[in-house]
Motif scaffolding. Sequence first.
Motif, PDB file in Angstrom:
ATOM      1  N   THR A   6       0.913  -0.921  -0.168  1.00 22.17           N
ATOM      2  CA  THR A   6       0.312   0.110  -0.427  1.00 22.17           C
ATOM      3  C   THR A   6       0.890   1.535  -0.010  1.00 22.17           C
ATOM      4  N   LYS A   8       0.983   6.001   0.472  1.00 23.17           N
ATOM      5  CA  LYS A   8       0.162   7.003   0.274  1.00 23.17           C
ATOM      6  C   LYS A   8       1.203   8.048  -0.050  1.00 23.17           C
ATOM      7  N   CYS A  39       6.288   3.907   3.041  1.00 20.09           N
ATOM      8  CA  CYS A  39       5.465   2.765   1.981  1.00 20.09           C
ATOM      9  C   CYS A  39       7.072   2.737   0.704  1.00 20.09           C
ATOM     10  N   VAL A  61      -1.919  -0.257  -3.953  1.00 19.35           N
ATOM     11  CA  VAL A  61      -2.566  -0.208  -4.068  1.00 19.35           C
ATOM     12  C   VAL A  61      -2.646   0.959  -3.249  1.00 19.35           C
ATOM     13  N   SER A  62      -3.741   1.752  -3.579  1.00 18.33           N
ATOM     14  CA  SER A  62      -3.210   3.799  -2.527  1.00 18.33           C
ATOM     15  C   SER A  62      -4.778   4.006  -2.784  1.00 18.33           C
ATOM     16  N   SER A  91      -7.464  11.194   1.950  1.00 13.20           N
ATOM     17  CA  SER A  91      -7.370   9.831   2.616  1.00 13.20           C
ATOM     18  C   SER A  91      -8.668   9.819   3.381  1.00 13.20           C
ATOM     19  N   SER A  94      -8.123   6.041   8.997  1.00 19.46           N
ATOM     20  CA  SER A  94      -7.534   4.806   8.820  1.00 19.46           C
ATOM     21  C   SER A  94      -8.588   3.778   9.244  1.00 19.46           C
ATOM     22  N   MET A 115       3.065  -2.816   4.130  1.00 19.16           N
ATOM     23  CA  MET A 115       2.726  -1.817   4.318  1.00 19.16           C
ATOM     24  C   MET A 115       3.251  -0.605   4.950  1.00 19.16           C
ATOM     25  N   GLN A 118       3.569   3.603   9.220  1.00 26.73           N
ATOM     26  CA  GLN A 118       3.608   5.061   9.773  1.00 26.73           C
ATOM     27  C   GLN A 118       3.111   6.102   8.824  1.00 26.73           C
ATOM     28  N   ALA A 119       1.658   6.100   8.255  1.00 27.64           N
ATOM     29  CA  ALA A 119       2.075   8.137   7.523  1.00 27.64           C
ATOM     30  C   ALA A 119       2.883   8.756   7.644  1.00 27.64           C
ATOM     31  N   THR A 122      -0.661  12.177   9.280  1.00 28.72           N
ATOM     32  CA  THR A 122      -1.332  12.279  10.314  1.00 28.72           C
ATOM     33  C   THR A 122      -0.381  11.778  11.119  1.00 28.72           C
ATOM     34  N   ASN A 124      -0.230   8.229  12.315  1.00 24.66           N
ATOM     35  CA  ASN A 124      -1.544   7.439  13.512  1.00 24.66           C
ATOM     36  C   ASN A 124      -0.640   6.314  13.474  1.00 24.66           C
TER      37      ASN A 124
HETATM   38  N1  LIG Z   1      -5.102   6.057   1.911  1.00 18.67           N
HETATM   39  C1  LIG Z   1      -3.893   5.943   1.894  1.00 18.67           C
HETATM   40  N2  LIG Z   1      -3.374   4.232   0.787  1.00 18.67           N
HETATM   41  C2  LIG Z   1      -3.203   3.618   1.014  1.00 18.67           C
HETATM   42  N3  LIG Z   1      -2.223   3.205   1.980  1.00 18.67           N
HETATM   43  C3  LIG Z   1      -2.590   3.913   3.000  1.00 18.67           C
HETATM   44  C4  LIG Z   1      -3.450   4.808   3.195  1.00 18.67           C
HETATM   45  N4  LIG Z   1      -3.431   5.223   3.952  1.00 18.67           N
HETATM   46  C5  LIG Z   1      -2.739   4.998   5.317  1.00 18.67           C
HETATM   47  N5  LIG Z   1      -2.145   3.908   4.706  1.00 18.67           N
HETATM   48  C6  LIG Z   1      -1.133   2.787   4.513  1.00 18.67           C
HETATM   49  O1  LIG Z   1      -1.139   2.791   6.121  1.00 18.67           O
HETATM   50  C7  LIG Z   1       0.634   2.767   6.748  1.00 18.67           C
HETATM   51  C8  LIG Z   1      -0.416   3.283   7.879  1.00 18.67           C
HETATM   52  O2  LIG Z   1      -0.208   4.719   7.886  1.00 18.67           O
HETATM   53  P1  LIG Z   1      -0.933   5.557   9.209  1.00 18.67           P
HETATM   54  O3  LIG Z   1      -1.483   4.431   9.875  1.00 18.67           O
HETATM   55  O4  LIG Z   1      -2.308   6.437   8.871  1.00 18.67           O
HETATM   56  O5  LIG Z   1      -0.038   6.166   9.768  1.00 18.67           O
HETATM   57  C9  LIG Z   1       0.510   3.732   5.630  1.00 18.67           C
HETATM   58  O6  LIG Z   1       2.615   3.982   5.982  1.00 18.67           O
HETATM   59  C10 LIG Z   1       0.419   2.949   4.277  1.00 18.67           C
HETATM   60  O7  LIG Z   1       0.602   1.876   3.440  1.00 18.67           O
END
Ligand SMILES: Nc1ncnc2c1ncn2[C@@H]1O[C@H](COP(=O)(O)O)[C@@H](O)[C@H]1O
Lengths: 249, 309
Positions: A6, A8, A39, A61-62, A91, A94, A115, A118-119, A122, A124
């Motif tokens: 995945t 982002k 990513c 996938v995005s 986006s 989560s 994956m 962490q993005a 955010t 998250n």
């Molecule tokens: N809109 C998105 N599209 C694709 N992958 C996502 C998206 N948002 C989060 N991810 C995947 O989830 C991971 C963790 O994101 P997060 O939990 O938001 O910190 C990212 O590094 C991406 O691999």
Amino acid sequence: MKVLVTVKRVIDYNVKVRVKSDNTDVDLANVKMALNPFCEIAVEEAVRLKEAGTATEVVVVSIGPKACEEQIRTALALGVDRGIRIETEDSPESLNVAKLLAKVIEEEKPELIIMGKQAIDTDNNQTGQMLGALLDMPQGTFASEVQIDDGKVNVTREVDGGLQTVALNLPAIVTTDLRLNEPRYASLPNIMKAKRKPLDVKNPTDLGVELKAHTQLLKVTPPEERQAGIKVGSIDELVDKLKNEAKVL
Amino acid sequence: MAILVIAEHDNSTLKGATLNAVTAATRMGDDLHLLVAGADCGAVAEAAAKVACVSKVLVADNAAYEYQLAENISRLIAELGKNYSHVVSPATTNGKNFMPRVAALLDVAQLSDITAVDAADTFQRPIYAGNAIATVQSLDAIKVITVRGTAFDAAAAEGGSAAVEVVGSVHDAEISSFVGEEMAVSDRPELTAAKVVISGGRGMGNGENFELLERIADKLGAAVGASRAAVDAGFVPNDMQVGQTGKIVAPELYIAVGISGAIQHLAGMKDSKIIVAINKDEEAPIFSVADYGLVADLFDAVPELESKL
Ligand SMILES: Nc1ncnc2c1ncn2[C@@H]1O[C@H](COP(=O)(O)O)[C@@H](O)[C@H]1O
Ligand SMILES: Cc1cc2nc3c(=O)[nH]c(=O)nc-3n(C[C@H](O)[C@H](O)[C@H](O)COP(=O)(O)OP(=O)(O)OC[C@H]3O[C@@H](n4cnc5c(N)ncnc54)[C@H](O)[C@@H]3O)c2cc1C
């Protein structure tokens, strides 16, 4: 085996973002966007599995607006075989991302999902873990080493006290940490080739997912700015200041 | 409804991060329960019962929880969590690992790494490497939250007398298992709890040179940290990384040596009370957040500093 990664689209990590003056959000107008660095590491790991003959196909996938196709193309240029974009305005939260991904994974049936941990927008650090719960799959988060053998994957994880290794049944989810690998750059011929690789677009309704709001962003404010202090001319002056002015020694 | 706080521990001691999460939880409501899930973790439960403001300690003591595998423990927490208004954990690597699974099992969002509680449903959290603070309201019936320890004082570890209740449910998903670990052993204080932290970056040149920092750490009772570049180069182990995607610290005194001050590093230390930077490049961005900056070669300055402490 089939591997799904995945990606982002996020602000470039070198950019220091500013908060909008009306405090509704950060200002992303004319800001450089890029593949989320974690990513990028996920894509690199998947491509290496393909090069090693372990992965037969890698799908990326995005989720987001049309602009995300730029990041999908980057992944394709790095060696991914095909792309899927799920059309949403921004986006999503989560849990909604995880629900959309869960549907794609039920269709695609990959054996390994990689994956980012962490993005960096955010901050998250939760989507991979949520996906794990929704699909009842095991997870190896914050991975610094991934080894596949015999229906299992061993993941070495960067944890607070050091490193921990877990064995996961496949299919499994891995989220990447910084030391997993060093991503390559895409070559010009590969960037050209990526333009012809397949990229499907789906939408949440096709996938039967209803996006639900779980949180509401009330405001975004700048952090308390620290003022630069003084330069000291010597260690003696530093020690004196720390003792007598800051009183921390 | 009460609030469930997940205890951070290693089956023998209750970790300090729990106490910061307890303080955060007291701002969300006043009936607090602590969950101790582990194996042979009786001593932790005893310590948990003494924590101020906690009315009940739940103990789930089973081999399935020994290593806090996310697949197992998330099911336990989600089962218990149904009866709470908030489920709260420290934002340690353990909490970050299992809490989002808990949230998904409960079909709610997770609010990660909160730094303030504005109301029982409204929280502040840093985004974009701390360059912005989001105020977020939860619309879910159950709020699943991880807490940034440095943003909340520790609750008193003594003085409480909570009832201890045994939880019998065993959730073993049997899809993951523990293989091994390599844990750093150190007599120094924990990075996230230390009053003084001295960190080295790429400028240290190699791992041996970190001894220069360790000598100062010994004199000051400090913890030793590092930048990502120093970890990536193999100078020091990963658990020493301070920053956006490493550990968050906020000591009384933070000394950055041979660190340029990238935003990702600043995100992990800019809430320190006093920041000292030693760098030979007077343009280094670290000086823009330092209370006291010294432009010098670290190989001269650090040994001199040690001799004068
Ligand atoms: N809109 C998105 N599209 C694709 N992958 C996502 C998206 N948002 C989060 N991810 C995947 O989830 C991971 C963790 O994101 P997060 O939990 O938001 O910190 C990212 O590094 C991406 O691999
Ligand atoms: C997704 C992502 C996440 C990241 N997360 C983190 C994180 O959590 N933590 C983190 O720290 N970084 C993180 N980074 C990396 C960050 O962007 C910087 O690359 C990193 O912090 C730089 O480390 P450094 O300051 O040690 O190295 P450099 O930037 O190379 O700086 C070295 C400094 O040492 C000085 N120096 C060299 N020799 C001497 C000497 N003899 N005496 C005095 N000074 C000397 C130089 O002047 C220079 O300022 C992340 C990056 C990305 C993309």
